[in-house]
Enzyme design. Sequence first.
Site, PDB file in Angstrom:
ATOM      1  N   ILE B 489       0.832  -1.209   0.000  1.00 46.86           N
ATOM      2  CA  ILE B 489       0.000   0.000   0.000  1.00 46.86           C
ATOM      3  C   ILE B 489       0.859   1.248   0.000  1.00 46.86           C
ATOM      4  O   ILE B 489       0.389   2.334   0.353  1.00 46.86           O
ATOM      5  CB  ILE B 489      -0.984  -0.005   1.196  1.00 46.86           C
ATOM      6  CG1 ILE B 489      -0.243  -0.204   2.512  1.00 46.86           C
ATOM      7  CG2 ILE B 489      -2.037  -1.079   1.014  1.00 46.86           C
ATOM      8  CD1 ILE B 489      -1.138  -0.112   3.745  1.00 46.86           C
ATOM      9  N   GLY B 743       5.984  -2.256  14.372  1.00 42.72           N
ATOM     10  CA  GLY B 743       5.083  -1.676  13.357  1.00 42.72           C
ATOM     11  C   GLY B 743       4.926  -0.192  13.592  1.00 42.72           C
ATOM     12  O   GLY B 743       4.786   0.268  14.726  1.00 42.72           O
ATOM     13  N   GLU B 746       1.107   3.510  11.249  1.00 41.26           N
ATOM     14  CA  GLU B 746       0.087   4.469  11.673  1.00 41.26           C
ATOM     15  C   GLU B 746       0.510   5.279  12.894  1.00 41.26           C
ATOM     16  O   GLU B 746      -0.304   5.930  13.526  1.00 41.26           O
ATOM     17  CB  GLU B 746      -1.228   3.718  11.939  1.00 41.26           C
ATOM     18  CG  GLU B 746      -1.817   3.172  10.648  1.00 41.26           C
ATOM     19  CD  GLU B 746      -2.841   2.082  10.873  1.00 41.26           C
ATOM     20  OE1 GLU B 746      -4.030   2.408  10.945  1.00 41.26           O
ATOM     21  OE2 GLU B 746      -2.446   0.903  10.988  1.00 41.26           O
TER      22      GLU B 746
END
Lengths: 339, 786
Positions: B489, B743, B746
């Site tokens: 993405i 991660g 976001e």
Amino acid sequence: MRPFLYERADDVQSALRAAAPTSQTSIPPTEASAQFIAGGTLLLDLMKLDTMRPQVLVDINGLERTHGQIAATAQELRLGALVRMSQAAEHPDILRDYPLIAQSLQQAASAQLRNMASLGGNVLQRTRCQYFRDPSWPACNKRAPGTGCSALEGVNRKHAVLGINEHCIAEYPGDFGPTLAALGASVETAGPGGARSIPFERLHNGPEVPNVETVLAPGELITGFVVPAGPWTRRSVYLKVRDRQSYAFGLATAAVALDLSDGVVNEARIGLGGVAYKPWRAHDAEAVLRGKPFDEAIAHAAAEAAFAGARAHGENEYKLDLGRRTLVRALLQAAKLEI
Amino acid sequence: MVDSPRPQVMLQGAPPDDARPGIGASTSRIDGRAKVTGEARYGSDFSGGHNPAYAFLVTSAIARGRITMLDESDTRTVPGVLDILTYRNVGDRIKPGKTFDDKGYMGTTIAPLASDRVWHDGQIVAVVIADTFEAAREGAHRLKVTYAEEAPSATFDSPGLEIVSADSASREGEEPGEEKPQVGNAAQAFAAAPVKIDAFYDTPTQHHNPIELFTTTCSWSNGKLTVWESSQNVYGYQNGLAEQLGIEPSDVRIISPYIGGAFGARGSLTQRTALIAYASRRLNRPVKLEATRQQGFTIATYRAETRHRIRLGATPDGRLQALTHEGWEVSSRPDNYKVAGTDASTRLYACPNVSSEVFIVHADRNTPGFMRSPPEIPYLFALESAMDELAVALKMDPVELRRINDTQKEPIKGLPYTSRSLMQCFDAASQAFGWSRRTPEPGSMRDGDWLIGWGCATTMYPTQVAPAAARVTLTPQGSARIQSASHEIGTGIYTVVALTAADRLGIPLDKITVELGDSELPPAPVAGGSNSTASVCNVVAKACEEIRSRIARAAVTAQDSVHFGLDPASLTLTDETLQSADGRSEPLDKAFGRAAGGAMEVYAENIPHGAPPDGMKRLYRGTSSLAGGAKLKDRIQFAFGAQFVEVRVDARTREVRAPRMVGAYASGRIVNPKAAKSQLMGGQIWGISAALHEATEIDRRAARYYNDDLAEYLIPVNADIEEVQTIFVPEEDKLVNDLGIKGLGELGNVGLNAAVANAVFHATGVRIRELPIRIEKLLDAPAIRS
């Protein structure tokens, strides 16, 4: 988008012939079956949205040879209708003698659009009111006369506060137009009835009949602009206040030109954008300044006069205040210029 | 006048890549060349083979009511029009599906052509299919739809809303109370607290607007359906579409190698896909839909507007005694979509008394969905604004307020954070930003006509890992192929997968091929919740370890090997050799030849800590089981950061610009620092966008979106962004997963909303509690002299 006939014109006469109205009945120029296309930066958008449905497009880019020039003399600045926005924004005579024109064009749209869009098309830019642009909204007097105005009580943060009525509060979104209004320019046209010159301030109609936006006749072509020279053009500023730093329509803009000597205003020229129904000249504000010593207080008084007749409709209430502040800031900037 | 560092040139040429590829090596994207040359094919680049037909959508002009007439006669006259889908010929031929967060696959349960019912503005009411895009569009424009309109409810404060507690709307698998974390007695503690903040905060409707439009191309061959559509969840799309069409998942293939922006908008299946598949089956011809930018606002999901009430009570020295966070979120009439960010906001700071509740506000709108940091963006804007207000009330530095309330245990159940380096991030970022030169009084820092404000906020994002599978094939020539149905993405997953394989197989990047984005590959979880790097890299590492182990075991039992008799666990694959700890080595091809005749192919699965035991089975059915964050029973795992921003507000006309920002982040092991930096920079820029620009305006009478294009829905342009600094704070977390990856996809945008609002307060003395921050909200700032 609906099928249309595409024709190219190499000179004014063939353009007029190709766009000649097919009937004698009077219709608004934007609804004429034939439309001129130059940069196409607005017309194609509105055709894809199904808001404009011309049957013939007359490509006038071939007129660039004869109507793509910029000529400055001691008396006036002449701009051909096919001059691109970027061309005028970068022209050395304009940068030196008419900085507000260069600034208004530099701050308009994006580099890609400025490279395509013609000056003639630019002044005919239509409102960004989405109730107008998107035909799925049922009420819009500009698009569908008599249906009402969705913006009066709707989303109207960007709508006009000057020169409006209960039929339409759409804002004129352009930047170049207010500078032409301020400088007392005229627009030259060619049409079925011959050539004429129209004071730029009279090119655009008010909202009495919102779908008749200009005094142009169907098939009438803008061929150029004449800006009279004056001792005020060098001390000039185009100030654009917007939500982001670039590539955004003005919430409030001010085109200001001053002739000062010994701190006294000999002449003031003021155009306003983003706040008015059409390219706006603030005559009352000019009158406040004329003959007075310039200071911040008189700038405020001019701004008060400029917005004395303004009316808001909810979300755009802030434009009454922001419009004044924008004008004050522009006047102070212009007065401070070293020329 | 303040001595602030002036913006520097942001890009001074990319730094060179690290020499040896592997986990932690700064590396240019291996797919970068394909992307910039146009070689990479995105969903919209496919046309389903030869001679596709084109679809154009007709969408509703009302938000609530019924279709009373569909007049197709004008449309049928357009040359090239082939078919028109409406509720009259679709109806129940497409089966309803459950939503993604209800163990289904869909973004909404609203099935557009199931009946004459209109549930929201811009709902699909017809699909016109024609030989050309132009004919389909003209046909669509000529379709006449007449409605019986009912008065719709648009948003907060509209008449006719239905408001329910999210807790009572819990679904299967959710424990009661999950949506309302609480501990102690917050009401009592708040009443008794000497210093209090009690305020409401609002965030607006936002739309993802990925550059790639919402495109779907479908083609049938021998009863099997191929779909080219950019997707963050190819297995979910495969299973969901099969369910809707009443066919086997194995008869559906989703192809999505590159995705032109997603941000959550392509995580759940939209209703358009089945319609295009159905149209293609009717015509027995590939059908391609490229929806318009305007239609993208209503045929996919969005971030709904939220409202919050925060009550904070503290001691005079800044210790939190009470925290109450109530949230209201708009959803559609039929769906209970919510983000419920209270599970993060109630666990950020030490506080003995906490209560919370989330309410779903049903309106006549399309169903919202995931958008980058779905819960954290609105809920942390509220909490971190309130914390700044508390710091002001306490006359305390906002960084110090966070330090006083920092904790290594979440306050609700007392579970330990696996790692938490929040204050290290604050210290690193505040130093880089020059925070110590800040004078706290609003309006006290000025540069000519500009009022300057400095603000900061915490950012946090749950560390989640999901079951995943991958296949790794190593050839005798030492080339590797890695396959997993994960999703590019824009975050750079091709590269982190290749780096993991390079690290574990000891081969260079140019000998590694990575295949992703195809439902025929081994399944990978949805590219959501910032889990992909951790989930996919861990399973790829596991497969590589199996290959290494086989090669090592063959070597230690072979008399001709330099490694004969050694412990196979002590051998590593490095620089295309098999190496022992004492430096003995033999070429990879030689060692490989003992273990395999031809290629060696290893398929691996990984079920992370906290995921259900049948997580792989669920994954094959297209359901991802993200485990982590605040959902674990024995611990809590989040990544943290600190974000600082400078705003400049024109003293007269009040435009707000944000020329400078610094973010420091601790997020475990960083697989590709170069791409991670880009990702965090992008997040920070989005933060500016959300704080200052983005909002979808709604006509409250019609419940319809107004500014549905990129001319009127503003995001920053280059001129708005000057200096963007990112700092990695080193952090090791051996608990979250084998590779220690937390991660960060976001993490970069969460704190910026509040940081900007806090900076605007510092510049002007005006507290903006409703985003976005626009000029009109700042004109009345009596404290500031023009």
